[in-house]
Write an enzyme that holds these catalytic residues in place. Structure first.
Site, PDB file in Angstrom:
ATOM      1  N   ASP A   1      -2.414  -5.896  -5.474  1.00 30.95           N
ATOM      2  CA  ASP A   1      -1.582  -6.187  -4.299  1.00 30.95           C
ATOM      3  C   ASP A   1      -0.115  -5.885  -4.574  1.00 30.95           C
ATOM      4  OD1 ASP A   1      -3.860  -7.398  -2.976  1.00 30.95           O
ATOM      5  OD2 ASP A   1      -3.592  -9.064  -4.363  1.00 30.95           O
TER       6      ASP A   1
ATOM      7  N   SER B   1       5.664  -6.181  -4.114  1.00 28.85           N
ATOM      8  CA  SER B   1       4.684  -7.262  -4.042  1.00 28.85           C
ATOM      9  C   SER B   1       4.237  -7.340  -2.599  1.00 28.85           C
ATOM     10  CB  SER B   1       5.309  -8.580  -4.482  1.00 28.85           C
ATOM     11  OG  SER B   1       4.434  -9.638  -4.184  1.00 28.85           O
ATOM     12  N   ARG B   2       2.951  -7.051  -2.343  1.00 29.94           N
ATOM     13  CA  ARG B   2       2.520  -6.890  -0.955  1.00 29.94           C
ATOM     14  C   ARG B   2       2.149  -8.178  -0.248  1.00 29.94           C
ATOM     15  NH1 ARG B   2      -0.380  -2.746  -3.347  1.00 29.94           N
ATOM     16  NH2 ARG B   2       0.905  -0.886  -3.425  1.00 29.94           N
ATOM     17  N   VAL B   3       1.890  -9.255  -0.979  1.00 32.68           N
ATOM     18  CA  VAL B   3       1.499 -10.468  -0.256  1.00 32.68           C
ATOM     19  C   VAL B   3       2.349 -11.696  -0.577  1.00 32.68           C
ATOM     20  CG1 VAL B   3      -0.896  -9.714  -0.020  1.00 32.68           C
ATOM     21  CG2 VAL B   3      -0.267 -11.161  -1.938  1.00 32.68           C
TER      22      VAL B   3
END
Ligand code: ADP
Ligand code: MG
Length: 500
Positions: free
Chosen positions: A338, A363-365
Protein backbone atom coordinates in the site's frame (compact mmCIF):
# COMPACT_ATOMS: atom_id res chain seq x y z
CA UNK A 1 4.51 -27.55 -15.92
CA UNK A 2 5.43 -27.38 -12.26
CA UNK A 3 4.70 -23.77 -11.70
CA UNK A 4 1.39 -23.89 -13.48
CA UNK A 5 0.40 -26.14 -10.64
CA UNK A 6 1.80 -23.67 -8.14
CA UNK A 7 -0.08 -20.81 -9.75
CA UNK A 8 -3.44 -22.52 -9.63
CA UNK A 9 -2.91 -23.85 -6.20
CA UNK A 10 -4.16 -20.88 -4.25
CA UNK A 11 -4.02 -20.41 -0.51
CA UNK A 12 -7.56 -21.72 -0.08
CA UNK A 13 -6.67 -25.05 -1.59
CA UNK A 14 -3.65 -25.22 0.67
CA UNK A 15 -5.78 -24.80 3.75
CA UNK A 16 -8.34 -27.29 2.47
CA UNK A 17 -5.57 -29.82 2.01
CA UNK A 18 -4.64 -29.38 5.66
CA UNK A 19 -8.18 -29.97 6.75
CA UNK A 20 -8.29 -33.34 5.03
CA UNK A 21 -5.89 -34.61 7.66
CA UNK A 22 -3.54 -37.52 7.32
CA UNK A 23 -4.07 -39.82 4.35
CA UNK A 24 -2.76 -43.34 3.85
CA UNK A 25 0.96 -43.39 4.44
CA UNK A 26 2.92 -43.39 1.24
CA UNK A 27 6.60 -43.96 0.70
CA UNK A 28 9.12 -42.77 -1.81
CA UNK A 29 12.80 -42.77 -2.55
CA UNK A 30 15.44 -40.04 -2.73
CA UNK A 31 16.77 -39.83 -6.28
CA UNK A 32 19.14 -36.92 -5.86
CA UNK A 33 20.09 -34.53 -3.13
CA UNK A 34 22.19 -31.42 -2.61
CA UNK A 35 22.17 -27.75 -1.58
CA UNK A 36 19.11 -28.05 0.61
CA UNK A 37 16.78 -29.83 -1.78
CA UNK A 38 16.04 -33.46 -2.62
CA UNK A 39 14.36 -34.90 -5.71
CA UNK A 40 12.07 -37.76 -4.79
CA UNK A 41 10.34 -40.48 -6.78
CA UNK A 42 7.42 -42.67 -5.86
CA UNK A 43 5.39 -40.38 -3.62
CA UNK A 44 2.47 -40.27 -6.07
CA UNK A 45 -0.14 -38.88 -3.67
CA UNK A 46 1.98 -36.17 -2.13
CA UNK A 47 0.38 -32.73 -2.01
CA UNK A 48 1.97 -29.36 -2.45
CA UNK A 49 3.48 -28.17 0.86
CA UNK A 50 3.12 -31.62 2.40
CA UNK A 51 5.60 -32.35 5.17
CA UNK A 52 7.89 -35.23 4.20
CA UNK A 53 9.91 -37.25 6.67
CA UNK A 54 13.13 -39.04 5.73
CA UNK A 55 14.17 -42.27 7.44
CA UNK A 56 17.39 -40.51 8.41
CA UNK A 57 15.30 -38.18 10.60
CA UNK A 58 15.44 -35.12 8.36
CA UNK A 59 12.25 -33.34 7.28
CA UNK A 60 11.31 -31.25 4.30
CA UNK A 61 8.24 -30.16 2.38
CA UNK A 62 7.03 -30.72 -1.18
CA UNK A 63 7.57 -27.52 -3.13
CA UNK A 64 7.33 -28.82 -6.69
CA UNK A 65 5.08 -31.60 -7.97
CA UNK A 66 5.90 -33.17 -11.30
CA UNK A 67 4.29 -36.28 -12.77
CA UNK A 68 7.26 -38.53 -11.91
CA UNK A 69 9.18 -36.55 -9.32
CA UNK A 70 8.78 -34.29 -6.34
CA UNK A 71 11.05 -31.40 -5.49
CA UNK A 72 11.43 -31.40 -1.72
CA UNK A 73 12.92 -28.48 0.21
CA UNK A 74 14.81 -29.62 3.29
CA UNK A 75 14.22 -27.94 6.63
CA UNK A 76 17.51 -29.01 8.17
CA UNK A 77 21.13 -29.47 7.30
CA UNK A 78 20.23 -33.08 6.49
CA UNK A 79 23.83 -34.21 6.57
CA UNK A 80 24.14 -37.81 5.42
CA UNK A 81 21.01 -37.79 3.31
CA UNK A 82 21.73 -39.61 0.07
CA UNK A 83 20.20 -41.14 -3.03
CA UNK A 84 18.28 -44.32 -2.26
CA UNK A 85 17.13 -43.20 1.21
CA UNK A 86 13.48 -43.84 2.02
CA UNK A 87 11.01 -41.00 2.64
CA UNK A 88 7.42 -40.90 3.88
CA UNK A 89 4.58 -38.48 3.24
CA UNK A 90 2.96 -37.35 6.51
CA UNK A 91 -0.33 -35.97 5.16
CA UNK A 92 0.39 -32.84 7.20
CA UNK A 93 1.89 -29.45 6.37
CA UNK A 94 4.64 -27.45 8.07
CA UNK A 95 3.42 -25.97 11.33
CA UNK A 96 4.99 -23.51 13.75
CA UNK A 97 4.29 -22.65 17.37
CA UNK A 98 2.04 -19.66 18.05
CA UNK A 99 0.93 -17.97 21.24
CA UNK A 100 2.12 -16.00 24.24
CA UNK A 101 5.00 -18.38 24.92
CA UNK A 102 6.87 -16.82 22.01
CA UNK A 103 6.89 -13.32 23.46
CA UNK A 104 10.36 -12.12 24.36
CA UNK A 105 11.93 -15.04 22.52
CA UNK A 106 14.39 -15.46 19.67
CA UNK A 107 13.52 -18.53 17.61
CA UNK A 108 14.23 -20.12 14.26
CA UNK A 109 11.40 -20.35 11.69
CA UNK A 110 10.21 -23.65 13.19
CA UNK A 111 9.97 -22.04 16.63
CA UNK A 112 13.09 -23.70 17.99
CA UNK A 113 14.88 -21.53 20.56
CA UNK A 114 18.01 -19.62 19.54
CA UNK A 115 18.31 -17.70 22.79
CA UNK A 116 19.31 -20.59 25.07
CA UNK A 117 16.18 -20.12 27.19
CA UNK A 118 14.77 -23.61 26.62
CA UNK A 119 11.77 -24.72 24.58
CA UNK A 120 8.90 -22.34 23.86
CA UNK A 121 6.27 -22.86 26.55
CA UNK A 122 2.61 -23.67 26.07
CA UNK A 123 2.46 -22.92 22.37
CA UNK A 124 0.01 -24.54 19.97
CA UNK A 125 0.90 -25.31 16.37
CA UNK A 126 -0.47 -23.57 13.31
CA UNK A 127 0.27 -24.07 9.58
CA UNK A 128 2.67 -21.60 7.96
CA UNK A 129 0.35 -21.16 4.98
CA UNK A 130 -3.03 -19.78 5.95
CA UNK A 131 -5.77 -18.20 3.95
CA UNK A 132 -5.79 -14.40 3.91
CA UNK A 133 -8.97 -12.78 5.25
CA UNK A 134 -11.56 -12.10 2.55
CA UNK A 135 -12.95 -8.68 1.76
CA UNK A 136 -16.02 -9.22 3.97
CA UNK A 137 -13.91 -10.09 6.98
CA UNK A 138 -11.87 -6.90 6.63
CA UNK A 139 -12.41 -3.34 7.70
CA UNK A 140 -10.95 -0.06 6.47
CA UNK A 141 -7.65 0.99 7.96
CA UNK A 142 -8.61 3.68 10.47
CA UNK A 143 -6.15 3.59 13.36
CA UNK A 144 -2.61 4.96 13.17
CA UNK A 145 0.68 3.24 13.78
CA UNK A 146 2.82 5.87 15.45
CA UNK A 147 6.31 5.12 14.13
CA UNK A 148 7.97 7.86 16.18
CA UNK A 149 9.90 8.84 13.06
CA UNK A 150 8.94 12.40 12.19
CA UNK A 151 9.34 12.19 8.41
CA UNK A 152 7.17 9.06 8.29
CA UNK A 153 4.45 10.16 10.69
CA UNK A 154 4.05 13.57 9.08
CA UNK A 155 4.42 12.74 5.38
CA UNK A 156 3.82 9.01 4.99
CA UNK A 157 1.64 8.05 7.93
CA UNK A 158 0.96 4.35 8.51
CA UNK A 159 -2.28 2.75 9.58
CA UNK A 160 -2.94 -0.49 11.42
CA UNK A 161 -3.45 -3.23 8.84
CA UNK A 162 -1.40 -1.47 6.17
CA UNK A 163 1.46 -3.01 4.16
CA UNK A 164 4.25 -0.50 3.61
CA UNK A 165 7.45 -1.41 1.80
CA UNK A 166 10.77 -0.04 3.06
CA UNK A 167 13.11 -0.05 0.11
CA UNK A 168 16.61 1.22 -0.67
CA UNK A 169 20.22 0.40 -1.43
CA UNK A 170 22.40 -1.48 1.07
CA UNK A 171 23.25 0.48 4.24
CA UNK A 172 20.73 3.27 3.77
CA UNK A 173 18.98 2.67 7.10
CA UNK A 174 16.21 0.24 6.09
CA UNK A 175 16.60 -2.09 9.04
CA UNK A 176 17.06 0.86 11.39
CA UNK A 177 13.81 2.49 10.26
CA UNK A 178 11.90 -0.75 10.84
CA UNK A 179 13.55 -1.40 14.21
CA UNK A 180 12.82 2.18 15.28
CA UNK A 181 9.16 1.64 14.42
CA UNK A 182 9.16 -1.39 16.71
CA UNK A 183 10.94 0.59 19.43
CA UNK A 184 8.22 3.26 19.20
CA UNK A 185 5.65 0.60 20.14
CA UNK A 186 7.11 0.23 23.62
CA UNK A 187 4.17 2.16 25.09
CA UNK A 188 1.53 0.79 22.70
CA UNK A 189 -0.49 -2.43 22.67
CA UNK A 190 1.25 -3.81 19.56
CA UNK A 191 3.01 -7.15 19.49
CA UNK A 192 6.03 -6.83 17.18
CA UNK A 193 7.60 -9.61 15.15
CA UNK A 194 10.97 -9.11 13.52
CA UNK A 195 11.81 -11.73 10.88
CA UNK A 196 15.42 -11.80 9.66
CA UNK A 197 15.81 -13.67 6.36
CA UNK A 198 19.24 -14.28 4.89
CA UNK A 199 20.89 -11.49 6.90
CA UNK A 200 24.45 -11.62 8.15
CA UNK A 201 24.86 -12.65 11.77
CA UNK A 202 26.37 -9.26 12.65
CA UNK A 203 23.35 -7.41 11.22
CA UNK A 204 20.92 -9.67 13.10
CA UNK A 205 22.94 -9.16 16.27
CA UNK A 206 22.73 -5.37 15.92
CA UNK A 207 18.99 -5.44 15.33
CA UNK A 208 18.35 -7.75 18.28
CA UNK A 209 20.60 -5.66 20.54
CA UNK A 210 18.67 -2.52 19.64
CA UNK A 211 15.36 -4.26 20.36
CA UNK A 212 16.57 -5.68 23.67
CA UNK A 213 17.95 -2.30 24.76
CA UNK A 214 15.22 0.08 23.58
CA UNK A 215 12.02 -1.82 22.76
CA UNK A 216 9.55 -3.59 25.03
CA UNK A 217 11.23 -6.89 24.26
CA UNK A 218 8.68 -8.90 26.24
CA UNK A 219 6.17 -7.98 23.52
CA UNK A 220 8.51 -8.82 20.65
CA UNK A 221 9.21 -12.06 18.82
CA UNK A 222 12.39 -12.43 16.78
CA UNK A 223 12.49 -15.07 14.04
CA UNK A 224 15.93 -15.66 12.57
CA UNK A 225 16.92 -17.58 9.44
CA UNK A 226 20.39 -16.20 8.82
CA UNK A 227 22.34 -16.36 5.60
CA UNK A 228 24.04 -19.58 6.73
CA UNK A 229 20.82 -21.51 7.45
CA UNK A 230 19.43 -24.01 4.92
CA UNK A 231 17.41 -22.37 2.11
CA UNK A 232 14.27 -24.21 3.22
CA UNK A 233 14.32 -22.53 6.62
CA UNK A 234 14.92 -19.14 5.01
CA UNK A 235 12.07 -19.77 2.62
CA UNK A 236 9.50 -20.52 5.33
CA UNK A 237 10.65 -17.74 7.71
CA UNK A 238 8.32 -14.93 6.50
CA UNK A 239 5.39 -17.35 6.38
CA UNK A 240 6.16 -18.62 9.88
CA UNK A 241 6.39 -15.04 11.19
CA UNK A 242 3.07 -14.22 9.52
CA UNK A 243 1.40 -17.17 11.22
CA UNK A 244 2.72 -16.04 14.61
CA UNK A 245 1.45 -12.50 13.94
CA UNK A 246 -1.96 -13.71 12.72
CA UNK A 247 -2.49 -15.47 15.99
CA UNK A 248 -2.34 -12.06 17.69
CA UNK A 249 -4.60 -10.47 15.06
CA UNK A 250 -7.21 -13.22 15.22
CA UNK A 251 -7.48 -12.88 18.99
CA UNK A 252 -8.49 -9.23 18.47
CA UNK A 253 -5.00 -7.90 19.18
CA UNK A 254 -2.64 -5.79 17.11
CA UNK A 255 0.54 -7.06 15.53
CA UNK A 256 3.33 -5.50 13.50
CA UNK A 257 5.60 -7.69 11.40
CA UNK A 258 8.89 -6.61 9.84
CA UNK A 259 10.31 -8.90 7.16
CA UNK A 260 13.99 -8.16 6.61
CA UNK A 261 14.18 -8.72 3.71
CA UNK A 262 12.09 -9.99 0.79
CA UNK A 263 14.88 -9.48 -1.76
CA UNK A 264 16.91 -12.13 0.05
CA UNK A 265 13.76 -14.25 0.25
CA UNK A 266 13.23 -13.91 -3.50
CA UNK A 267 16.85 -14.94 -4.08
CA UNK A 268 16.31 -18.02 -1.92
CA UNK A 269 13.14 -18.81 -3.83
CA UNK A 270 15.08 -18.54 -7.09
CA UNK A 271 17.87 -20.76 -5.77
CA UNK A 272 15.37 -23.44 -4.76
CA UNK A 273 13.56 -23.16 -8.07
CA UNK A 274 16.76 -23.60 -10.05
CA UNK A 275 17.80 -26.58 -7.93
CA UNK A 276 14.42 -28.23 -8.44
CA UNK A 277 14.64 -27.43 -12.18
CA UNK A 278 11.70 -25.08 -12.54
CA UNK A 279 11.99 -22.98 -15.65
CA UNK A 280 13.45 -19.54 -14.98
CA UNK A 281 11.69 -16.37 -16.06
CA UNK A 282 12.61 -12.71 -15.78
CA UNK A 283 16.00 -12.15 -14.03
CA UNK A 284 16.03 -15.97 -13.65
CA UNK A 285 13.29 -15.88 -11.01
CA UNK A 286 10.59 -18.52 -11.45
CA UNK A 287 7.26 -17.17 -12.65
CA UNK A 288 5.53 -17.67 -9.32
CA UNK A 289 7.69 -15.33 -7.21
CA UNK A 290 5.09 -12.56 -7.49
CA UNK A 291 2.40 -14.95 -6.32
CA UNK A 292 4.52 -16.12 -3.37
CA UNK A 293 4.95 -12.56 -2.05
CA UNK A 294 1.40 -11.45 -2.84
CA UNK A 295 0.04 -14.46 -0.96
CA UNK A 296 2.29 -13.65 1.99
CA UNK A 297 1.49 -9.93 2.29
CA UNK A 298 -2.22 -10.40 1.63
CA UNK A 299 -2.38 -11.83 5.14
CA UNK A 300 -1.76 -8.40 6.66
CA UNK A 301 -5.19 -6.93 7.39
CA UNK A 302 -7.46 -4.94 9.59
CA UNK A 303 -10.33 -7.19 10.62
CA UNK A 304 -13.93 -6.05 10.95
CA UNK A 305 -15.51 -5.69 14.39
CA UNK A 306 -17.47 -8.89 13.78
CA UNK A 307 -14.16 -10.68 13.41
CA UNK A 308 -12.65 -9.24 16.54
CA UNK A 309 -11.28 -5.98 15.14
CA UNK A 310 -7.65 -7.12 15.30
CA UNK A 311 -4.99 -5.87 12.93
CA UNK A 312 -1.78 -7.04 11.34
CA UNK A 313 0.50 -4.39 9.89
CA UNK A 314 3.37 -5.47 7.65
CA UNK A 315 6.63 -3.67 6.95
CA UNK A 316 8.43 -5.77 4.34
CA UNK A 317 11.91 -4.57 3.42
CA UNK A 318 13.49 -4.79 -0.04
CA UNK A 319 16.95 -3.97 -1.26
CA UNK A 320 17.74 -2.16 -4.51
CA UNK A 321 20.90 -1.91 -6.56
CA UNK A 322 22.02 1.58 -7.49
CA UNK A 323 18.60 2.88 -6.50
CA UNK A 324 16.87 0.96 -9.27
CA UNK A 325 13.20 0.72 -8.27
CA UNK A 326 12.30 -0.66 -11.70
CA UNK A 327 13.99 -4.05 -11.23
CA UNK A 328 11.78 -7.13 -11.13
CA UNK A 329 11.43 -7.79 -7.39
CA UNK A 330 11.11 -4.09 -6.39
CA UNK A 331 8.34 -3.48 -8.95
CA UNK A 332 6.54 -6.62 -7.81
CA UNK A 333 6.67 -5.57 -4.17
CA UNK A 334 5.72 -1.97 -4.90
CA UNK A 335 2.61 -3.21 -6.68
CA UNK A 336 1.68 -5.60 -3.87
CA UNK A 337 1.98 -3.11 -0.99
CA UNK A 338 0.00 0.00 0.00
CA UNK A 339 2.96 2.29 -0.48
CA UNK A 340 6.71 2.52 -0.13
CA UNK A 341 9.24 4.45 1.88
CA UNK A 342 12.24 4.87 -0.36
CA UNK A 343 15.63 5.40 1.28
CA UNK A 344 18.26 7.16 -0.75
CA UNK A 345 22.00 6.51 -0.64
CA UNK A 346 22.93 10.08 -1.63
CA UNK A 347 20.80 11.61 1.14
CA UNK A 348 22.28 9.15 3.60
CA UNK A 349 25.80 10.19 2.61
CA UNK A 350 24.89 13.86 3.04
CA UNK A 351 23.89 13.01 6.60
CA UNK A 352 20.16 13.37 6.03
CA UNK A 353 19.02 10.42 8.16
CA UNK A 354 16.48 8.84 7.97
CA UNK A 355 17.34 9.15 4.27
CA UNK A 356 13.73 9.17 3.03
CA UNK A 357 13.36 10.29 -0.57
CA UNK A 358 10.24 12.40 -0.18
CA UNK A 359 9.59 12.67 -3.91
CA UNK A 360 9.11 8.97 -4.62
CA UNK A 361 7.81 7.68 -1.29
CA UNK A 362 4.09 7.28 -0.75
CA UNK A 363 1.60 5.90 1.75
CA UNK A 364 -1.71 5.06 0.11
CA UNK A 365 -3.93 4.37 3.10
CA UNK A 366 -2.34 5.72 6.28
CA UNK A 367 -2.95 9.45 5.76
CA UNK A 368 -6.55 9.18 6.88
CA UNK A 369 -5.49 7.62 10.17
CA UNK A 370 -3.19 10.47 11.21
CA UNK A 371 -4.06 12.10 14.54
CA UNK A 372 -5.91 15.36 13.85
CA UNK A 373 -3.36 17.46 15.70
CA UNK A 374 -0.59 16.22 13.45
CA UNK A 375 -2.65 16.27 10.28
CA UNK A 376 -3.58 19.91 10.76
CA UNK A 377 -0.03 20.91 11.64
CA UNK A 378 1.52 19.02 8.72
CA UNK A 379 -1.10 19.85 6.11
CA UNK A 380 1.07 21.72 3.60
CA UNK A 381 4.38 20.22 4.71
CA UNK A 382 4.87 17.96 1.76
CA UNK A 383 4.18 20.61 -0.84
CA UNK A 384 6.35 23.15 0.99
CA UNK A 385 9.21 20.70 1.15
CA UNK A 386 8.89 19.73 -2.52
CA UNK A 387 8.92 23.42 -3.53
CA UNK A 388 11.94 24.09 -1.36
CA UNK A 389 13.93 21.21 -2.87
CA UNK A 390 13.14 22.49 -6.35
CA UNK A 391 14.07 26.08 -5.53
CA UNK A 392 17.29 24.94 -3.92
CA UNK A 393 18.38 23.30 -7.16
CA UNK A 394 17.64 26.45 -9.17
CA UNK A 395 19.32 28.88 -6.81
CA UNK A 396 22.46 26.78 -6.85
CA UNK A 397 23.23 28.31 -10.23
CA UNK A 398 23.78 31.63 -8.47
CA UNK A 399 22.24 34.99 -9.32
CA UNK A 400 20.16 37.36 -7.26
CA UNK A 401 17.67 35.69 -4.94
CA UNK A 402 14.38 37.43 -4.33
CA UNK A 403 13.46 37.94 -0.65
CA UNK A 404 10.35 35.76 -1.06
CA UNK A 405 12.44 32.92 -2.41
CA UNK A 406 15.07 33.47 0.26
CA UNK A 407 12.37 33.15 2.93
CA UNK A 408 11.25 29.82 1.48
CA UNK A 409 14.83 28.59 1.38
CA UNK A 410 15.33 29.57 5.02
CA UNK A 411 12.15 27.77 6.04
CA UNK A 412 12.98 24.69 3.97
CA UNK A 413 16.46 24.38 5.44
CA UNK A 414 14.97 24.44 8.96
CA UNK A 415 12.40 21.83 7.93
CA UNK A 416 15.10 19.57 6.56
CA UNK A 417 17.05 19.92 9.80
CA UNK A 418 13.98 19.00 11.83
CA UNK A 419 13.35 15.92 9.70
CA UNK A 420 16.79 14.57 10.60
CA UNK A 421 16.50 12.15 13.47
CA UNK A 422 18.88 9.93 15.37
CA UNK A 423 18.32 6.21 15.38
CA UNK A 424 16.49 4.58 18.30
CA UNK A 425 15.04 7.88 19.49
CA UNK A 426 11.31 7.73 18.73
CA UNK A 427 9.24 10.89 19.13
CA UNK A 428 5.86 11.08 20.80
CA UNK A 429 2.89 12.51 18.97
CA UNK A 430 3.16 15.75 20.95
CA UNK A 431 6.87 16.13 20.12
CA UNK A 432 6.05 15.74 16.45
CA UNK A 433 3.18 18.22 16.56
CA UNK A 434 5.38 20.74 18.38
CA UNK A 435 8.26 20.40 15.90
CA UNK A 436 6.03 20.80 12.88
CA UNK A 437 4.25 23.80 14.42
CA UNK A 438 7.61 25.39 15.19
CA UNK A 439 8.78 25.06 11.59
CA UNK A 440 5.52 26.06 9.94
CA UNK A 441 5.08 29.12 12.14
CA UNK A 442 8.57 30.34 11.38
CA UNK A 443 9.69 29.94 14.97
CA UNK A 444 12.98 28.40 13.81
CA UNK A 445 13.70 30.77 10.94
CA UNK A 446 16.05 32.94 12.99
CA UNK A 447 17.99 29.99 14.39
CA UNK A 448 21.09 28.51 12.81
CA UNK A 449 20.75 24.93 11.67
CA UNK A 450 22.93 23.89 14.59
CA UNK A 451 20.66 25.71 17.00
CA UNK A 452 17.70 23.87 15.47
CA UNK A 453 19.30 20.61 16.56
CA UNK A 454 19.65 21.87 20.12
CA UNK A 455 16.08 23.17 20.04
CA UNK A 456 14.81 19.75 19.02
CA UNK A 457 16.92 17.84 21.51
CA UNK A 458 15.64 19.79 24.49
CA UNK A 459 12.04 19.96 23.37
CA UNK A 460 10.63 16.79 24.93
CA UNK A 461 12.00 17.71 28.34
CA UNK A 462 10.57 21.22 28.13
CA UNK A 463 7.14 19.87 27.18
CA UNK A 464 7.23 17.45 30.10
CA UNK A 465 8.19 20.17 32.52
CA UNK A 466 5.95 22.98 31.34
CA UNK A 467 2.95 21.52 29.57
CA UNK A 468 2.31 18.23 31.32
CA UNK A 469 -1.51 18.51 31.20
CA UNK A 470 -1.60 19.48 27.55
CA UNK A 471 0.70 16.62 26.73
CA UNK A 472 -1.58 14.04 28.33
CA UNK A 473 -4.63 15.54 26.57
CA UNK A 474 -3.06 15.47 23.14
CA UNK A 475 -1.67 11.94 23.52
CA UNK A 476 -5.11 10.72 24.64
CA UNK A 477 -7.31 12.50 22.07
CA UNK A 478 -4.97 13.29 19.19
CA UNK A 479 -6.54 16.75 19.11
CA UNK A 480 -4.98 20.16 19.75
CA UNK A 481 -7.62 22.67 20.90
CA UNK A 482 -7.23 26.36 20.08
CA UNK A 483 -6.12 27.13 23.64
CA UNK A 484 -3.61 24.31 23.61
CA UNK A 485 -2.37 25.45 20.23
CA UNK A 486 -1.73 28.92 21.62
CA UNK A 487 -0.01 27.60 24.74
CA UNK A 488 2.21 25.31 22.73
CA UNK A 489 3.18 28.04 20.30
CA UNK A 490 4.06 30.35 23.16
CA UNK A 491 6.38 27.77 24.66
CA UNK A 492 8.01 27.16 21.27
CA UNK A 493 8.57 30.88 20.69
CA UNK A 494 10.06 31.33 24.14
CA UNK A 495 12.47 28.47 23.62
CA UNK A 496 13.59 29.85 20.27
CA UNK A 497 14.07 33.40 21.58
CA UNK A 498 17.74 34.45 21.89
CA UNK A 499 17.62 34.28 25.71
CA UNK A 500 15.31 31.23 25.75
N1 ADP B 1 18.64 7.72 11.63
C1 ADP B 1 19.89 7.28 11.78
N2 ADP B 1 20.77 7.97 12.52
C2 ADP B 1 22.03 7.54 12.67
N3 ADP B 1 22.52 6.41 12.11
C3 ADP B 1 21.71 5.68 11.36
C4 ADP B 1 20.36 6.07 11.14
N4 ADP B 1 19.77 5.15 10.35
C5 ADP B 1 20.72 4.22 10.09
N5 ADP B 1 21.88 4.53 10.68
C6 ADP B 1 23.12 3.74 10.64
O1 ADP B 1 23.44 3.45 9.30
C7 ADP B 1 23.96 2.13 9.17
C8 ADP B 1 23.18 1.32 8.14
O2 ADP B 1 21.86 1.16 8.61
P1 ADP B 1 21.02 -0.18 8.37
O3 ADP B 1 19.68 0.06 8.99
O4 ADP B 1 21.77 -1.37 8.82
O5 ADP B 1 20.93 -0.15 6.79
P2 ADP B 1 20.31 -1.25 5.77
O6 ADP B 1 19.35 -2.09 6.55
O7 ADP B 1 19.64 -0.40 4.74
O8 ADP B 1 21.45 -1.99 5.22
C9 ADP B 1 23.92 1.51 10.55
O9 ADP B 1 25.18 1.59 11.13
C10 ADP B 1 22.94 2.39 11.29
O10 ADP B 1 23.24 2.43 12.65
MG1 MG C 1 19.42 -4.15 6.84
Amino acid sequence: MPHDIAWQHDAAARVAATALGPCAEHRGRVEETGDGVAMISGLRNARLDELLRFDSGAVGFAQVLEPDQIGCVLLDEAAGLQAGDAVRGTGDVVRVPVGAGLLGRIVDPLGRPLDGKGPVQGASLSPIERKAPGIIERDLVTDPVQTGVLVVDTLFALGRGQRELIIGDPATGKTTLAIDTIIAQRHSDMVCIYVAVGQKTSAVRRAVDALQTHAAFDRCIVVVAGSATPPGLQWIAPFAGMTMAEHVRDAGGHALIVIDDLSRHAATHREIALLTRQSPGREAYPGDVFYVHARLLERAAKLSAANGGGSLTALPIAQTEAGNLAAYIPTNLISITDGQIVLDAALFQQGQKPAVNVGVSVSRVGGKTQALALRNAAKSLRLDYAQFLEMEVFTRFGGVIEPRVQAKLTRGTRLRAVLRQDQHAPLRLIDEVALVLAVQNGVLDALTVKAVDAFRDGLAGALDAQLADLLVRVEATGILTNDDHAALLELLQKRAAPDG
